[in-house]
Design an enzyme around this catalytic site. Sequence first.
Site, PDB file in Angstrom:
ATOM      1  N   GLY A 492     -15.679  27.618 -11.955  1.00 12.31           N
ATOM      2  CA  GLY A 492     -14.810  27.717 -10.783  1.00 12.31           C
ATOM      3  C   GLY A 492     -15.183  26.808  -9.637  1.00 12.31           C
ATOM      4  O   GLY A 492     -14.662  26.948  -8.537  1.00 12.31           O
ATOM      5  N   SER A 532     -27.102  24.698 -11.635  1.00 11.97           N
ATOM      6  CA  SER A 532     -26.480  25.369 -10.482  1.00 11.97           C
ATOM      7  C   SER A 532     -26.470  24.452  -9.265  1.00 11.97           C
ATOM      8  O   SER A 532     -26.686  24.870  -8.146  1.00 11.97           O
ATOM      9  CB  SER A 532     -27.226  26.666 -10.129  1.00 11.97           C
ATOM     10  OG  SER A 532     -27.458  27.440 -11.257  1.00 11.97           O
ATOM     11  N   ALA A 735     -24.011  27.420   1.732  1.00  7.19           N
ATOM     12  CA  ALA A 735     -24.062  27.976   0.374  1.00  7.19           C
ATOM     13  C   ALA A 735     -25.157  27.352  -0.474  1.00  7.19           C
ATOM     14  O   ALA A 735     -25.581  26.232  -0.252  1.00  7.19           O
ATOM     15  CB  ALA A 735     -22.718  27.762  -0.312  1.00  7.19           C
ATOM     16  N   GLU A 740     -26.548  30.191 -12.665  1.00  8.36           N
ATOM     17  CA  GLU A 740     -27.439  30.604 -13.745  1.00  8.36           C
ATOM     18  C   GLU A 740     -28.086  31.945 -13.467  1.00  8.36           C
ATOM     19  O   GLU A 740     -28.406  32.706 -14.380  1.00  8.36           O
ATOM     20  CB  GLU A 740     -28.562  29.571 -13.911  1.00  8.36           C
ATOM     21  CG  GLU A 740     -28.063  28.185 -14.244  1.00  8.36           C
ATOM     22  CD  GLU A 740     -29.171  27.165 -14.081  1.00  8.36           C
ATOM     23  OE1 GLU A 740     -29.842  26.895 -15.062  1.00  8.36           O
ATOM     24  OE2 GLU A 740     -29.371  26.662 -12.957  1.00  8.36           O
TER      25      GLU A 740
END
Lengths: 781, 270, 158
Positions: A492, A532, A735, A740
């Site tokens: 996403g 990630s 963020a 993971e």
Amino acid sequence: MDTYIGKGIPRIESFEKVTGIAKYVNDLSFPGMLYAKMKLSPHAHAKIKKIDVSKAKELPGVKAVLTGQELNYKQGLYLRDKDILAQGKVRYQGEPVAAVAAVSEEIAEKAVSLIDVEYELLSPVFDPVEAIKEGAPLIHEDLGSYQYMKGVFHPVPGTNIANHHKLRKGDVEKGFKESYKIIENEFTMPQVAHVPMETHAVIAEWLPNDKIKVCTSAQSPFAVRNLMSNTLGVPVAKIEVEVPYLGGGFGGKAGIHLEPLAALLSKKAGGRPVKLVAKREEEFNTLPCRQALVARIKTGVSKEGRILAQEITYYWDAGAYADYGVNIGRAAGYSGAGPYDIKNVKLDSYTIYTNHVFGTAYRGFGHVEFMWAIERQMDIIAHELGMDPYEFRMKNLLKPGSITITGEKIRENTGRVDKCLESVAKEIVWGTKKTEEERKAEIAQGKITGKGLAVLHKAPAMPTFTSCSAVAKFNDDGTVNIIIAGTDMGQGTYTALAQIAAETLKMPIEKINIVWDCDTKTNPYDWQTVASRFLFMGGNAVIRACDDMIDQMKEVASAVLRAPKDELEIGEEKVYIKHNPDEFVTYQQLALGYVYPNGNAIGGPIIGRGKYIAQGLTNLDPETGQGLPAIDWTYGAHGVEIEIDIKTGDLTIKKIASVFDVGKVINKLLTEGQVKGGVIQGIGTGLFEGYIYNKDGKLLNSSFTDYKIPTAKDIPDEIVVDFVETPQLDGPFGARGVAEHPMISVNAAIANAIYDAIGVNINDQPLTSERIWRALKEAGF
Amino acid sequence: MIKPIEYVKPNSSEEAVQALSEPGSKVLAGGTDLLVNMRNKVIAPEVLVDIKGIEELKGIRFENDKLFIGSTVTINELVEDKRIAQTYPILKEAGSVLASYQVRNRATVGGNLCNASPAADMAPPLLVLQAKAVIYGNDGLKEVPLKDFFVGVKRTILKQNEILVGLNVPVKDGYGKYYKKSRIKGHDLSIVGVAGWRTDDYLYFGIGACAVTPKLIEVDVKGISKQEAVQLSKEKVFNEIDPITDIRATAEYRRAMLEVFIERIVNEIM
Amino acid sequence: MKKVKEITVTVNGEKHTVNVKENKTLLQFLREDLALTGTKEGCGAGECGACTVIMNGKAVNSCLVLAVEADGAEIITIEGITKDGELSKIQKAFIKHQAFQCGFCTPGMIMSAKALLDRNPNPTEEEIKEAIAGNLCRCTGYFPVIDAIKDVVEGRIE
Ligand SMILES: Cc1cc2nc3c(=O)[nH]c(=O)nc-3n(C[C@H](O)[C@H](O)[C@H](O)COP(=O)(O)OP(=O)(O)OC[C@H]3O[C@@H](n4cnc5c(N)ncnc54)[C@H](O)[C@@H]3O)c2cc1C
Ligand code: FES
Ligand code: FES
């Protein structure tokens, strides 16, 4: 305008996915396309004496046959150790030794069955601990001549050690001397499969002008292009790699896999496109899995429950190749003590060749494996000290001011693992002990309950110079196309990037288009969608690309509005004068260049560029492992409540609570989805998954019949997901990544709950009902 | 990929038997075992004889003192049949834990038995219900007790050109229960499957996944207590069954689960 | 032996009379002959449900059905449940709950959900799980899928 950050916006590609129109590699076909099949080795370690392909070649419809002999190439990301087709010898069963391209799958399959291979068996080695002993069979005799990333990895030629990562902090001997108790344990973890629902698939064309076109199910088109160029000696400029929709990756599609083989088959077939799709069995057997681990941990603690020293040895079973696996050993080398503040640490992480299926990146990148060991060890220590495992962890967790094992200082904004732990503990009402009566009542019912906790941490594991870029450009109608080369395999990120772009440009998200089908020929560079890192780095690149657009728009608007640039503001798709918002130009007016009423024009199409490169990272000292390996740390914790059937060992998860410090939630709906999916994948690892081999190294569970992953009936009764938000100062809107992390430490939390229920430590994975039943026996049930 | 084949779909048992006289031919029912084995190159038949068009192999019928289950009745048809649920809930229990919902829409009762996997879930309950296999071949129809139907791993008494028409189950009052242990809660083959049935003074156990074939064991429990029945049942079962270790479970665990299920079943049905 | 057979099959309301190879599965027929690539192959062996389609009203694994067996049958695939560009309630619910990530299992998952709701408009949570347990999903952890189906059941989707 309302902010887009934090909103639960459905994936931008939702329509395509619920209608079946999203096209994955295997859904595509090209004129003249051939179908490839591979001949696999039945042996774990054997010399290839002879391959007879004559019958296969004669079969009508066969257009190309290849064997390893013809392919003098090595492929790999960090350590180039892998044959495209086995050369001279095979190193695991399932390894491809020959391949065929034919006009139909049926003919290709038939041709493969006509290939005869003569082998001479070599002694195999399967146990990583055995494999580094003197006299163990050597799996890569030529390790010393392989190319690898120097200064980062440390292969030991003449042994099966593909990488030895060392970490030394403080003085462990001194720490042990000062310790009140020393606790030593061994933990193990088998190999586990990624199981993307889409198996690896590639279509490649090697045109007669030596231009190579690849359409592949890869996590990173640029990595494939770069590695193909390295492997095949074809210039990067001649290779085009495109990634359409991806049916899951989980790390297994990072790096490079079947692409060079498909391309070489195409070359041999005169340039016809060749499609190679892994069968499910090949996905298990031929393509890589997650490495197995044997972990030995020795911990010294004070009477008050402070960890004074820890000595750790990780033996990674890399399997037959370690091209990507070496970096997992390295990640464990800098992260492998868990999110704990420990003064004295000695850690050795060995990535070891064996004759198993080879390992690669898998969601968590080593952390699922070693956190299993660490979080079990922490519980065991707490019990031995008579302390509450929660209190014990709280005492030792990293906090602002702590120094990590590589010497990095934890700051206020690094993230708070303690808050995550506190939150999950509260959610499962930790601390209320069962009374003896309650316990008896449970046993009378045949069921016994328990609670367990575990924490986790992880930073992106990647080279220090990893970078990413984005292009943002206006279309005629004032909508924006964002072009970026990270892939969205379902996590996403594209949606989150659209939100970030809409937020930065202060315009409706419907007008932001993240261009799908990631392609090296048009998209700007990105390293890989792994670790990630994509939201963090891609997010920063997109913000900068949008800021660049804004700057360019202001430049033009300044002339149009006859106002200094710094007095301009944006909003509602307009650039306006701050103190006089009625004076404005619209984005659309600026998109392709502003046109004055008299026909004069200025500006021109607005195209923003944004880039981001990891900052401040250093290579780690080869002797001490000290340095800065991490751009950001994401912390988390799980709390579980379980119920065990005391006769059968069946385990039910009544509830699991998972909390992560993500800095800032960009999209709640998607982030929660990511966590739920990860937790269930973690439960799969925890409860049932793992490769089972026979004594000759043949994989016995290479299909879904015996390799079980969780189904809808195997999920917990309840799942609670929450977030802590300690903003990451350099993260997009604060963020950090959480792709993971959800699957890390789920297994340990469950095993800790089993201990809570029955008082037996299980240190080997997976926690099958049979294993739990054995523990129940041990506990006297 | 499935190798090239010829497909025929006869309308009657006679035609089917005739088609099956060709060497290399094989019955196709739901195909959930057969097509998987063909894809995996475990077998390579040349002709598939689809029996789903044959009338006499269809349907579930209660006739006076017996129940007939056609061999091509799908597992879901069986599970969803109201009278089965009332009369023989044990069949519904076993059917409900066989494979996944979609597979059960194709998988047939006959296919499950003819495939003769030691772990076939329909075998234990049908064994304890004293089902008889109705077989059609060159010599016409015959009935064979299901316990004599299985002769080895994936082997039955059926000859190349014989088909299973269905099952005749004597209708008798009784209580039954099926327990299956598998590795996950979702679709999975059993590690141990135990069906228990009590009628009059007898307990019957049908045991799956513990021996080369599904096994039927009879225990006379006249005049003994539950406790004694549990003991006696275990003894009888272990006299005949010595489970093996494979990748799904060890022999030790299988034995333990057998004991647990026998105990549970006796306590529930006696 | 010719090993090709003529069949007539109705797919998403459209009738096809075609010659198919007798060893072709329904899945291959849909994807290769009819170019309906929405239906996926995840294992080819009945285990994963990615190939689920509705055949004569029942959810089946199309990888375990021969195309010749579908002679005379009515098949519905993921491509056949959107009416005039309007998504079905299940599809809308899948979007609302984000009951997919990579989307590879999604067509099969949606067909299982549709078959369930067609036969039982009021399933319990257990029945929902049973109906989709044959559809493996590695991404979502199933929770959002169950929530989506429940939303349709409880009339929360327009
Ligand atoms: C994903 C998956 C999960 C499964 N899980 C289970 C499980 O949990 N438990 C379980 O027991 N099974 C399971 N199975 C196996 C299979 O579904 C069942 O055994 C099923 O009942 C077989 O029936 P079928 O109609 O599909 O048989 P087919 O595949 O059509 O036939 C099986 C064999 O029997 C022969 N045959 C079939 N009918 C007749 C007949 N009337 N006369 C003569 N010969 C005949 C065929 O020639 C073939 O050799 C599973 C299969 C799959 C794919
Ligand atoms: S592809 Fe048919 S079930 Fe997996
Ligand atoms: S959404 Fe990826 S497998 Fe289900």
